[in-house]
Motif scaffolding. Structure first.
Motif, PDB file in Angstrom:
ATOM      1  N   GLY A   9      34.655 -10.551   4.718  1.00 50.69           N
ATOM      2  CA  GLY A   9      33.293 -10.505   4.198  1.00 50.69           C
ATOM      3  C   GLY A   9      33.196 -10.372   2.688  1.00 50.69           C
ATOM      4  N   HIS A  10      34.231 -10.773   1.969  1.00 53.47           N
ATOM      5  CA  HIS A  10      34.248 -10.702   0.509  1.00 53.47           C
ATOM      6  C   HIS A  10      34.817 -12.000  -0.060  1.00 53.47           C
ATOM      7  N   VAL A  33      39.727  -9.651  -5.117  1.00 54.78           N
ATOM      8  CA  VAL A  33      38.740  -9.473  -4.055  1.00 54.78           C
ATOM      9  C   VAL A  33      37.480  -8.873  -4.681  1.00 54.78           C
ATOM     10  N   ARG A  34      36.321  -9.487  -4.397  1.00 55.52           N
ATOM     11  CA  ARG A  34      35.060  -8.939  -4.908  1.00 55.52           C
ATOM     12  C   ARG A  34      33.959  -9.169  -3.888  1.00 55.52           C
ATOM     13  N   LYS A  35      32.906  -8.348  -3.984  1.00 53.79           N
ATOM     14  CA  LYS A  35      31.731  -8.556  -3.142  1.00 53.79           C
ATOM     15  C   LYS A  35      31.115  -9.895  -3.523  1.00 53.79           C
ATOM     16  N   PRO A  36      30.501 -10.582  -2.566  1.00 56.94           N
ATOM     17  CA  PRO A  36      29.892 -11.879  -2.877  1.00 56.94           C
ATOM     18  C   PRO A  36      28.897 -11.776  -4.037  1.00 56.94           C
ATOM     19  N   GLY A  37      29.083 -12.628  -5.045  1.00 62.56           N
ATOM     20  CA  GLY A  37      28.202 -12.667  -6.194  1.00 62.56           C
ATOM     21  C   GLY A  37      28.440 -11.611  -7.251  1.00 62.56           C
ATOM     22  N   ALA A  38      29.338 -10.677  -7.014  1.00 67.65           N
ATOM     23  CA  ALA A  38      29.592  -9.592  -7.973  1.00 67.65           C
ATOM     24  C   ALA A  38      30.544 -10.057  -9.065  1.00 67.65           C
ATOM     25  N   GLN A  40      32.243  -7.585 -10.948  1.00 65.33           N
ATOM     26  CA  GLN A  40      33.301  -6.569 -10.911  1.00 65.33           C
ATOM     27  C   GLN A  40      34.126  -6.757  -9.641  1.00 65.33           C
ATOM     28  N   SER A  41      35.431  -6.881  -9.793  1.00 70.28           N
ATOM     29  CA  SER A  41      36.284  -7.005  -8.612  1.00 70.28           C
ATOM     30  C   SER A  41      36.455  -5.643  -7.952  1.00 70.28           C
ATOM     31  N   LEU A  42      36.620  -5.646  -6.638  1.00 67.60           N
ATOM     32  CA  LEU A  42      36.937  -4.427  -5.900  1.00 67.60           C
ATOM     33  C   LEU A  42      38.414  -4.113  -6.015  1.00 67.60           C
ATOM     34  N   ALA A  43      39.215  -5.172  -5.983  1.00 67.49           N
ATOM     35  CA  ALA A  43      40.666  -5.002  -6.049  1.00 67.49           C
ATOM     36  C   ALA A  43      41.307  -6.270  -6.583  1.00 67.49           C
ATOM     37  N   GLU A  44      42.393  -6.072  -7.299  1.00 68.08           N
ATOM     38  CA  GLU A  44      43.230  -7.166  -7.778  1.00 68.08           C
ATOM     39  C   GLU A  44      44.671  -6.721  -7.585  1.00 68.08           C
ATOM     40  N   ALA A  45      45.554  -7.673  -7.390  1.00 69.71           N
ATOM     41  CA  ALA A  45      46.972  -7.349  -7.279  1.00 69.71           C
ATOM     42  C   ALA A  45      47.790  -8.514  -7.809  1.00 69.71           C
ATOM     43  N   ASP A  46      48.851  -8.183  -8.519  1.00 70.01           N
ATOM     44  CA  ASP A  46      49.759  -9.234  -8.975  1.00 70.01           C
ATOM     45  C   ASP A  46      50.461  -9.867  -7.788  1.00 70.01           C
ATOM     46  N   VAL A  47      50.856  -9.019  -6.814  1.00 74.40           N
ATOM     47  CA  VAL A  47      51.555  -9.490  -5.610  1.00 74.40           C
ATOM     48  C   VAL A  47      51.040  -8.723  -4.394  1.00 74.40           C
ATOM     49  N   ALA A  48      50.782  -9.442  -3.320  1.00 74.68           N
ATOM     50  CA  ALA A  48      50.448  -8.837  -2.029  1.00 74.68           C
ATOM     51  C   ALA A  48      51.299  -9.535  -0.979  1.00 74.68           C
ATOM     52  N   GLN A  49      52.105  -8.765  -0.264  1.00 70.46           N
ATOM     53  CA  GLN A  49      52.955  -9.332   0.775  1.00 70.46           C
ATOM     54  C   GLN A  49      52.612  -8.651   2.086  1.00 70.46           C
ATOM     55  N   VAL A  50      52.353  -9.453   3.121  1.00 74.77           N
ATOM     56  CA  VAL A  50      51.870  -8.934   4.392  1.00 74.77           C
ATOM     57  C   VAL A  50      52.699  -9.507   5.535  1.00 74.77           C
ATOM     58  N   SER A  51      53.122  -8.627   6.450  1.00 77.41           N
ATOM     59  CA  SER A  51      53.806  -9.039   7.677  1.00 77.41           C
ATOM     60  C   SER A  51      52.904  -8.713   8.861  1.00 77.41           C
ATOM     61  N   LEU A  67      51.972  -4.016  -1.990  1.00 80.22           N
ATOM     62  CA  LEU A  67      51.106  -4.395  -3.107  1.00 80.22           C
ATOM     63  C   LEU A  67      51.792  -3.981  -4.405  1.00 80.22           C
ATOM     64  N   GLU A  68      51.943  -4.929  -5.309  1.00 78.87           N
ATOM     65  CA  GLU A  68      52.549  -4.657  -6.614  1.00 78.87           C
ATOM     66  C   GLU A  68      51.477  -4.745  -7.694  1.00 78.87           C
ATOM     67  N   ARG A  69      51.397  -3.714  -8.512  1.00 76.80           N
ATOM     68  CA  ARG A  69      50.475  -3.617  -9.642  1.00 76.80           C
ATOM     69  C   ARG A  69      49.022  -3.931  -9.273  1.00 76.80           C
ATOM     70  N   PRO A  70      48.512  -3.271  -8.217  1.00 77.85           N
ATOM     71  CA  PRO A  70      47.095  -3.494  -7.905  1.00 77.85           C
ATOM     72  C   PRO A  70      46.191  -2.702  -8.849  1.00 77.85           C
ATOM     73  N   ARG A  71      44.983  -3.214  -9.019  1.00 80.33           N
ATOM     74  CA  ARG A  71      43.941  -2.543  -9.764  1.00 80.33           C
ATOM     75  C   ARG A  71      42.757  -2.429  -8.813  1.00 80.33           C
ATOM     76  N   VAL A  72      42.340  -1.194  -8.528  1.00 81.91           N
ATOM     77  CA  VAL A  72      41.314  -0.948  -7.515  1.00 81.91           C
ATOM     78  C   VAL A  72      40.119  -0.256  -8.161  1.00 81.91           C
ATOM     79  N   TYR A  73      38.926  -0.733  -7.807  1.00 81.24           N
ATOM     80  CA  TYR A  73      37.684  -0.143  -8.297  1.00 81.24           C
ATOM     81  C   TYR A  73      36.854   0.265  -7.087  1.00 81.24           C
ATOM     82  N   LEU A  74      36.633   1.576  -6.910  1.00 80.23           N
ATOM     83  CA  LEU A  74      35.829   2.084  -5.801  1.00 80.23           C
ATOM     84  C   LEU A  74      34.529   2.652  -6.357  1.00 80.23           C
TER      85      LEU A  74
END
Length: 181
Positions: A9-10, A33-38, A40-51, A67-74
């Motif tokens: 939903g983002h 990752v950001r809310k639609p139309g926003a 300001q990002s909610l989260a950014e990451a240089d690397v995301a690896q998922v299994s 997650l490597e070097r994420p930047r999170v805004y809550l």
């Protein structure tokens, strides 16, 4: 890559996507990752690896997330503000963990900004790891430093370490260790 925005939903931007068949993982770079139309990002990451471990009756099970070097805004200002009786109650953001399970989570070198109605906290070089054991999340958090602002005053946050257990079924968190400098 196309289904992720609809699933969460983002809006999602991905610089590159690589399938790692031997690791049974997907590696994403330059993720935003950001809310639609926003703006300001909610989260950014240089690397995301998922299994992925599996999808079961509306639940997504991940075996490992890195997650490597994420930047999170809550932004918790709306969630923590005085309740508006005309709006339905806002759900706790942690309830999302009831439909998403992550056996192992590893976050390295994160920067986190948290805004509340009357305060702001900025944390630098945050490390987080968790492992699920018998349905309980054992979490370890280490923070290199940061600042906390409230009522026009700023306080430095030194190196800190926290260990805790989070039981989602019992909706209980237990702090097992805290070191603050």
């Amino acid at each position: 890559r196309r289904e992720l925005p609809r699933a969460i939903g983002h809006e999602v931007q991905i610089g590159s996507c690589q399938v790692l068949p031997f690791d049974q993982a997907i590696r994403l770079t330059r993720v935003v990752v950001r809310k639609p139309g926003a703006s300001q990002s909610l989260a950014e990451a240089d690397v995301a690896q998922v299994s992925l471990r599996g999808i079961f009756q509306g639940n997504v099970a991940l075996s490992h997330v890195l997650l490597e070097r994420p930047r999170v805004y809550l932004d918790l200002r709306e969630l923590l503000a005085a309740p508006d009786k005309s709006k339905p109650d806002a759900a706790c953001p942690l309830l999302a963990l009831k439909t998403l399970s992550v056996d192992q989570l590893e976050i390295n070198h994160a920067d986190v900004t948290i805004e509340a109605p009357d305060a702001k906290v900025q944390l630098t070089d945050v490390g987080l790891s968790w492992e699920v054991r018998r349905g309980v999340i054992d979490a370890h958090v280490e923070v290199l430093g940061g600042t906390a602002e409230r009522a026009g005053r700023t306080v430095a946050i030194g190196r800190s370490r926290i260990e805790a257990a989070l039981d989602l079924d019992d909706e209980r968190a237990t702090l097992t260790r805290a070191e603050l400098q």
